[in-house]
Design a protein around this motif. Structure first.
Motif, PDB file in Angstrom:
ATOM      1  N   ILE A  52       0.928  -1.257   0.312  1.00 36.19           N
ATOM      2  CA  ILE A  52       0.118   0.118   0.004  1.00 36.19           C
ATOM      3  C   ILE A  52       0.913   1.325   0.415  1.00 36.19           C
ATOM      4  CG2 ILE A  52      -2.296   1.439   0.940  1.00 36.19           C
ATOM      5  CD1 ILE A  52      -2.786  -1.409   2.047  1.00 36.19           C
ATOM      6  N   GLY A  53       1.071   2.104  -1.087  1.00 37.96           N
ATOM      7  CA  GLY A  53       1.583   3.274  -1.096  1.00 37.96           C
ATOM      8  C   GLY A  53       3.095   3.143  -1.173  1.00 37.96           C
ATOM      9  N   ALA A  54       3.454   3.490  -0.197  1.00 44.35           N
ATOM     10  CA  ALA A  54       5.465   3.344  -0.694  1.00 44.35           C
ATOM     11  C   ALA A  54       6.132   2.356  -0.305  1.00 44.35           C
ATOM     12  CB  ALA A  54       5.682   3.457  -1.812  1.00 44.35           C
ATOM     13  N   GLN A  78      -0.668  -0.677  -8.332  1.00 44.70           N
ATOM     14  CA  GLN A  78      -1.405  -0.635  -8.747  1.00 44.70           C
ATOM     15  C   GLN A  78      -2.026   0.845  -9.222  1.00 44.70           C
ATOM     16  OE1 GLN A  78      -1.897  -1.561  -5.116  1.00 44.70           O
ATOM     17  NE2 GLN A  78      -2.412  -4.011  -5.821  1.00 44.70           N
ATOM     18  N   GLU A  79      -2.540   0.969  -9.959  1.00 46.94           N
ATOM     19  CA  GLU A  79      -3.100   2.935 -10.935  1.00 46.94           C
ATOM     20  C   GLU A  79      -2.974   3.466  -9.498  1.00 46.94           C
ATOM     21  OE1 GLU A  79      -6.216   2.171 -13.948  1.00 46.94           O
ATOM     22  OE2 GLU A  79      -5.259   0.485 -14.436  1.00 46.94           O
ATOM     23  N   ARG A  80      -3.657   3.516  -9.330  1.00 47.17           N
ATOM     24  CA  ARG A  80      -4.362   4.617  -8.379  1.00 47.17           C
ATOM     25  C   ARG A  80      -2.893   4.630  -7.784  1.00 47.17           C
ATOM     26  NH1 ARG A  80      -5.766  -0.187  -5.308  1.00 47.17           N
ATOM     27  NH2 ARG A  80      -5.127  -0.065  -3.043  1.00 47.17           N
ATOM     28  N   PHE A  81      -1.948   4.328  -7.203  1.00 51.14           N
ATOM     29  CA  PHE A  81      -0.755   4.683  -5.651  1.00 51.14           C
ATOM     30  C   PHE A  81       0.381   6.180  -7.447  1.00 51.14           C
ATOM     31  CE2 PHE A  81      -2.202   1.507  -3.917  1.00 51.14           C
ATOM     32  CZ  PHE A  81      -2.257   2.019  -2.309  1.00 51.14           C
ATOM     33  N   SER A  83      -0.018   8.957  -8.990  1.00 51.60           N
ATOM     34  CA  SER A  83       0.229  10.110  -8.892  1.00 51.60           C
ATOM     35  C   SER A  83       1.094  10.451  -7.679  1.00 51.60           C
ATOM     36  CB  SER A  83      -1.391  10.005  -8.433  1.00 51.60           C
ATOM     37  OG  SER A  83      -1.519   9.862  -6.865  1.00 51.60           O
ATOM     38  N   LEU A  84       1.147   8.914  -6.641  1.00 54.35           N
ATOM     39  CA  LEU A  84       2.089   9.066  -5.889  1.00 54.35           C
ATOM     40  C   LEU A  84       3.491   9.643  -5.827  1.00 54.35           C
ATOM     41  CD1 LEU A  84       2.178   8.915  -2.020  1.00 54.35           C
ATOM     42  CD2 LEU A  84       2.140   6.999  -2.575  1.00 54.35           C
ATOM     43  N   ALA A  87       6.478  12.380  -6.582  1.00 54.02           N
ATOM     44  CA  ALA A  87       7.324  11.969  -5.242  1.00 54.02           C
ATOM     45  C   ALA A  87       8.271  12.077  -5.392  1.00 54.02           C
ATOM     46  CB  ALA A  87       6.395  12.534  -4.427  1.00 54.02           C
ATOM     47  N   ARG A  90      11.075  11.923  -9.166  1.00 53.28           N
ATOM     48  CA  ARG A  90      12.068  12.656  -9.033  1.00 53.28           C
ATOM     49  C   ARG A  90      13.403  12.723  -8.581  1.00 53.28           C
ATOM     50  NH1 ARG A  90       8.833  17.264  -7.564  1.00 53.28           N
ATOM     51  NH2 ARG A  90       6.251  16.384  -8.711  1.00 53.28           N
TER      52      ARG A  90
END
Lengths: 216, 635
Positions: A52-54, A78-81, A83-84, A87, A90
């Motif tokens: 979940i997340g990173a 998962q795709e929904r992540f 956008s996360l 950060a 980069r």
């Protein structure tokens, strides 16, 4: 004022070997977390738990007699992540693309993961940015394999000669070797950037903004 | 939901003692004082006539107690069990005061309700479903009055049985009747079902296993697409999803949404939330409102993943959206919540949090440290030990919603996915109780507390059990705040090590829960739950030695659930509920300040139980600032 600059500059210099950020991308379920766990903790768990997340791990590695701390970003597939990801994309010094050799879809999406990374991270020299491709789960019986070594290597060649490894997180095959190359390439990338950011003009700007941040 | 919202503002704010005269009244209770006497202060309103009770008075074992006029205890459970139960009736008068408008709505719904009469011939739990067919009448008051009307017109024995049963005032009923069945099935409740083979050869076998599960949760979209099921894969359950969809949409079409029903000992509860329908099916004897709370929590988990606006947008763009794709990977979180409900969670039952017991000075030191190292972009900071809150830092204007914290605790301690990677985590999540329209970012770092090394904050080995896990959770609205919060974690750990707080926390974690006899030496009580309403927190002793193992714990939780239900049905103004069964006695006691549920062994007298309860309340008074976080670190 000048003394402050000096001390902060020192801090910056000390920070340099600290961060060699590496990001690991790929579809969900290909074994990104398992590869990390095998590499960092020498452990493997057969039960699948979607990240979940990173997940952030560090590992100290010796590259040509230099101790380097790798910052490994294990991301959720998962795709929904996605956008996360921005950060973390980069500032990454190496991008590891993972697929499952028994799952052709996970191989087909490698290219879009690569494109996504290049768009989001926008490295200065996209052509030479270091990627490494890992084909995981080679421990699974041969007749279930969907992607041949040849096909994978052709893909890697077509993308400018990306290093390719076939791994098994479960049986610890090639994991150490793959991450050694990852560390080496990431360090090389980090150092090439150092050279670029060494212009004195950039330092005061950075310092001023940092002071503002701490003023509260 | 509105209840929780109201509570939220109190989560870590100081309790309002003045609100509760009962607290002072029991400030120095003599050991012999009976908590049941609280009802003495409230003048008992006149009781409505209850003719149906008279026939059963013979089974009352506590008849000598009947001489106390203020208790007004009545036996009401003689129909099915030999167990005896007493209940304060101080509230009963309110039934007479139902406004005429209610009577009207009752009549309207009654025609609707009549359709189901044929199927519910004999008592059992069926009766409880009757009130839920009428959407405007889920309150106990209406259900009871409604049945009262019927009983007068048409006083068949079956109706009398139903009327008596709908009281649902035997808290042991659910916990005991199905015991053997539950015990034998609970062992396999969480076993994986496996999937249907291609040729469908094992389908029947799997369906049998599936049907033997004690509890099911389904989530489907308004257009009937399956989104989540705790047990069984799509192929196996698609028929059932179809049936659920048909039933739900039939009632929605009639502008009279179905809220729930029972069949035999199985209760079905439906919850419609915008584009989603959630269904709970349980044999564990939970009440409708308790199951509804569980469904609300699953719904919050979905919002936590997607946020409300983005979910609504998906369905607005395409009503037939398959939500499983965007929710991919969160099945484990939904499973974690669902299994927690099935095992029985005091936290969910009470909608409250549990804190780690610490000395006040220690907690203050930790709070001060949190404030000192607070990073500018921090919204909430939590130190959590084995699912219990150690300390919290928060802005003055924002308290924490217990439902949100439950989602976080579930993610960290039940679902296992956060720990699986073994590193530090950065997780986007929506806290729907805080704001259901956007994401926050959560930094999580775990520590093992069973090592002796206190020098550095090294990551715990992933194999260690959850009982010794310490987590630092830092939440920010800043998407790029990982390194900032990571630095705050480093500073926090360094400071806590330096001022000795870390070892205090670790010692407290290792000590675990005290047993009942540690708290009150020689007490008859075996377990209790005490909820401080003002703090939205609860405390409890160890489940050991009396409630070891999943089955024993589930039975205890069923008992608590029934006690809870008996004092929480909307029209029940019960202050004290006392229950006797063949293998336990129990007491629920409610004041504006607290809720206390105590369980003792069989054959314990009410006086002894009441004494035990009073001793607990005294202990809490002494320990209040240790067992609860009062205020927390506020900036």
């Amino acid at each position: 004022m000048s003394s402050r600059k000096k001390t902060l500059l020192k801090v910056n210099l000390q920070h340099q070997p600290d961060g060699v950020p590496v990001i690991i991308l790929g579809d969900s379920g290909v074994g990104k977390t398992s590869l990390m766990n095998q590499y960092v903790n020498k452990k493997f768990s057969a039960s699948y738990k979607a990240t979940i997340g990173a997940d952030f791990l560090t590992k100290e590695v010796l590259v040509d007699d230099r101790l380097v701390t790798m910052q490994l970003w294990d991301t959720a597939g998962q795709e929904r992540f996605q956008s996360l990801g921005v950060a973390f994309y980069r500032g990454a010094d190496c991008c590891v693309l993972v697929y499952d050799v028994n799952n052709s879809k996970s191989f087909d999406t490698l290219d879009s993961w690569r494109d996504e990374f290049l768009i989001q991270a926008s490295p200065m020299d996209p052509e030479s940015f270091p990627f490494v491709v890992l084909g995981n789960k080679i421990d699974v019986e041969e007749n279930r394999r969907m992607i041949s070594s040849k096909r994978a290597m052709t893909f890697c060649q077509s993308k400018g000669g990306i290093p390719y490894f076939e791994t098994s997180a479960k049986e610890a095959v090639n994991v150490e070797q793959a991450f050694e190359v990852i560390a080496r390439n990431a360090l090389a990338q980090e150092e090439s950037q150092d050279f670029n950011s060494d212009f004195p003009e950039t330092i005061p700007i950075h310092l001023d903004s940092e002071r503002d941040g701490c003023a509260c | 939901m509105s209840d929780q919202g109201a509570n939220a503002s109190h989560v870590v704010s100081p309790p309002d003692r003045e609100r509760d005269p009962g607290f002072h009244e029991h400030g120095e209770p003599s050991p012999s004082r009976d908590p049941l006497e609280t009802s003495q202060e409230l003048p008992p309103p006149p009781l409505p006539p209850r003719p149906r009770l008279e026939g059963h008075a013979g089974s009352l074992r506590l008849s000598k107690r009947m001489s106390r006029p203020q208790l007004l205890s009545k036996p009401t459970t003689a129909l099915s069990l030999a167990d005896v139960h007493t209940q304060s009736r101080a509230d009963a008068g309110s039934q007479q005061t139902s406004p005429t408008s209610r009577t009207v709505s009752r009549k309207q719904s009654f025609t609707h309700f009549g359709r189901f009469l044929g199927t519910s011939e004999s008592g059992g739990d069926d009766s409880a479903s009757l009130k839920s067919y009428a959407p405007t009448l889920d309150a106990r008051l209406d259900g009871e009055s409604m049945l009262g009307d019927v009983a007068e017109e048409d006083a068949t024995p079956a109706w009398r049985a139903l009327s008596a049963q709908i009281e649902r005032d035997d808290p042991f009923e659910g916990a005991l009747i199905e015991d053997d069945f539950i015990s034998s099935h609970l062992q396999h409740e969480f076993d994986d079902l496996g999937s249907v083979q291609r040729d469908g050869s094992n389908e029947e076998e799997l369906l049998d296993v599936w049907k033997a599960k004690l509890k099911h949760f389904f989530i489907l979209s308004a257009s009937g697409k399956p989104i989540y099921s705790r047990h069984g894969d799509d192929q196996l359950i698609s028929h059932y999803i179809g049936v659920a969809q048909t039933v739900i949409s039939f009632y929605q079409g009639a502008k009279d949404p179905l809220k729930g029903f029972t069949a035999g000992d199985v209760r079905f509860v439906m919850l419609s939330k915008g584009p989603l329908n959630l269904v709970a099916i349980s044999r564990l004897g939970e009440s409708e409102s308790q199951l509804r709370t569980q469904l609300e929590s699953l719904y919050m988990q979905i919002l936590s993943t997607l946020t409300l606006p983005s979910m609504e947008k998906m369905f607005a763009n395409r009503p037939s959206t398959d939500l499983r794709r965007p929710l991919q990977g969160t099945e484990q979180l939904l499973d974690g919540l669902a299994d927690g409900f099935t095992r029985g969670s005091p936290s969910t039952l009470l909608s409250a949090l549990e804190c780690l017991r610490l000395r006040k000075t220690h907690r203050t030191a930790i709070n001060d440290t949190l404030l000192k190292v607070r990073s500018p972009n921090l919204l909430y900071g939590l130190i959590v030990a084995a699912g219990r809150l150690v300390s919290v830092v928060r802005p003055k204007k924002h308290s924490l919603h217990p439902g949100d914290l439950h989602l976080i605790f579930n993610m960290l301690f039940e679902a296992g996915s956060v720990k699986a990677g073994g590193g530090e985590n950065w997780i986007p999540l929506c806290l729907p109780g805080f704001n259901n329209s956007g994401y926050l970012y959560m930094y999580v770092s775990f520590f093992s507390t069973n090592t002796n090394n206190t020098g550095d904050g090294t990551e715990r080995p992933s194999s260690s059990g959850k009982d010794d896990e310490l987590a630092i959770v830092l939440i920010s609205a800043n998407k790029e705040g990982f390194f900032e919060l990571r630095k705050m974690r480093d500073d926090l750990v360094a400071q806590l090590e330096k001022n000795g707080s870390m070892s205090v926390i670790k010692t407290a974690i290792r000590k675990g829960h005290a047993t009942c006899t540690d708290i009150v030496p020689g007490t008859v009580l075996r377990h209790f739950l005490y909820k401080s309403r003002g703090n939205v927190q609860f405390t409890m002793p160890s489940f050991e030695p009396h409630f070891q193992g999943m089955v024993a714990r589930r039975r205890l939780m069923s008992l608590y659930a029934n006690l809870h239900e008996s004092i929480h049905t909307r029209t029940a103004h019960l202050k004290v509920q006392h229950c006797v069964a063949k293998d336990a006695t129990a007491l629920a006691w409610e004041t504006p300040l607290f809720e206390l549920y105590c369980v003792a062994g069989p054959q314990v007298t009410r006086t002894a139980l009441a004494q035990g309860a009073n001793r607990i309340v005294q202990w809490i008074r002494r320990e209040e600032e240790r067992v609860f976080i009062i205020g927390g670190a506020v900036f």
